[in-house]
Design a protein around this motif. Structure first.
Motif, PDB file in Angstrom:
ATOM      1  N   ASN A  84      35.282  65.507  48.639  1.00 44.29           N
ATOM      2  CA  ASN A  84      34.537  65.855  47.425  1.00 44.29           C
ATOM      3  C   ASN A  84      35.113  65.177  46.192  1.00 44.29           C
ATOM      4  OD1 ASN A  84      32.488  68.082  48.202  1.00 44.29           O
ATOM      5  ND2 ASN A  84      34.370  68.661  49.269  1.00 44.29           N
ATOM      6  N   GLN A  86      38.258  65.108  45.424  1.00 42.51           N
ATOM      7  CA  GLN A  86      39.410  65.863  44.941  1.00 42.51           C
ATOM      8  C   GLN A  86      40.709  65.056  44.932  1.00 42.51           C
ATOM      9  OE1 GLN A  86      37.808  66.421  47.874  1.00 42.51           O
ATOM     10  NE2 GLN A  86      39.105  67.456  49.356  1.00 42.51           N
ATOM     11  N   TRP A 104      38.759  72.226  47.143  1.00 48.09           N
ATOM     12  CA  TRP A 104      37.995  70.981  47.140  1.00 48.09           C
ATOM     13  C   TRP A 104      37.962  70.323  45.770  1.00 48.09           C
ATOM     14  CZ3 TRP A 104      35.698  75.577  49.011  1.00 48.09           C
ATOM     15  CH2 TRP A 104      35.776  75.716  50.397  1.00 48.09           C
ATOM     16  N   PHE A 105      38.860  70.710  44.883  1.00 49.82           N
ATOM     17  CA  PHE A 105      38.893  70.139  43.545  1.00 49.82           C
ATOM     18  C   PHE A 105      40.309  70.228  42.989  1.00 49.82           C
ATOM     19  CE2 PHE A 105      38.368  74.581  42.824  1.00 49.82           C
ATOM     20  CZ  PHE A 105      38.813  74.878  41.549  1.00 49.82           C
ATOM     21  N   TYR A 120      34.863  68.838  43.763  1.00 49.78           N
ATOM     22  CA  TYR A 120      33.714  69.715  43.973  1.00 49.78           C
ATOM     23  C   TYR A 120      33.465  70.593  42.748  1.00 49.78           C
ATOM     24  CZ  TYR A 120      30.630  73.134  46.159  1.00 49.78           C
ATOM     25  OH  TYR A 120      29.573  73.951  46.462  1.00 49.78           O
ATOM     26  N   GLY A 122      30.458  72.866  42.687  1.00 49.37           N
ATOM     27  CA  GLY A 122      29.293  73.663  43.078  1.00 49.37           C
ATOM     28  C   GLY A 122      29.139  74.978  42.350  1.00 49.37           C
ATOM     29  N   GLU A 143      37.048  78.507  44.378  1.00 44.21           N
ATOM     30  CA  GLU A 143      35.782  78.319  43.670  1.00 44.21           C
ATOM     31  C   GLU A 143      35.848  78.684  42.199  1.00 44.21           C
ATOM     32  OE1 GLU A 143      32.833  80.479  45.887  1.00 44.21           O
ATOM     33  OE2 GLU A 143      32.960  79.108  47.586  1.00 44.21           O
TER      34      GLU A 143
END
Length: 172
Positions: A84, A86, A104-105, A120, A122, A143
């Motif tokens: 992603n 990252q 993912w980041f 990422y 999202g 997240e």
């Protein structure tokens, strides 16, 4: 003699890192970590499939599938999964004082105190709020992202599905 400056470990993650004055040794996640005598003798230390050198005062952060570190010249370097983006450090990042690797980041604090994130997005976890201002620390989850602003207040963004981005009013 090697002096341990920092260690980052999480049982659910695929890598763990230790930063030493003379070298950084990463645990080989594929074999669960093996041991061998360090150069110069002494106690056993984890060996690695790949060993990266980060000098004294450096920092390493293990994310879900990637790891990032700050080199002695203040620039960031990431390695591992880049599914992603990252692990692709933005070309405009410049020198950083802190870095945090998520699932993912990745987010970093630039030496001017501003935050920058990549990978990422999202749930908006990589979109730094325009009103964030200068920060003294930053921490990323899977997240969401939280930062301590220079005035001492906390601000979080990204997913709030479990209340993880809602800072309690009685926190400070």
């Amino acid at each position: 003699m090697k002096t341990l400056l920092a260690i980052i470990a999480a049982a659910s993650l695929v890598v763990s890192c230790g930063v030493f004055e003379e070298e950084q040794t990463s645990i080989d996640a594929t074999s669960g970590g093996t041991t061998a005598a360090p150069t110069g003798g002494g106690d056993s230390t984890p060996t690695a499939a790949v060993t990266k050198r980060i000098s004294a005062g450096g920092e390493a952060q293990a994310g879900g599938q990637h790891t990032c570190g700050i080199k002695s010249n203040g620039t960031a370097q990431c390695w591992g999964s880049d599914s992603n983006g990252q692990s692709t450090v933005p070309s405009d990042l410049g020198s950083v004082s802190s870095i945090s690797a998520g699932s993912w980041f990745t987010c970093a604090i630039k030496t001017n105190g501003t935050a920058q994130c990549w990978g990422y997005d999202g749930n908006g976890q990589s979109t730094v709020p325009s009103d964030l201002g200068s920060v003294s620390s930053i921490s990323v989850g899977s997240e969401n992202t939280c930062a301590i602003k220079s005035n001492g207040t906390a601000q979080c963004w990204g997913s709030d599905s479990n209340g993880q981005s809602t800072v309690p009013s009685d926190l400070g």
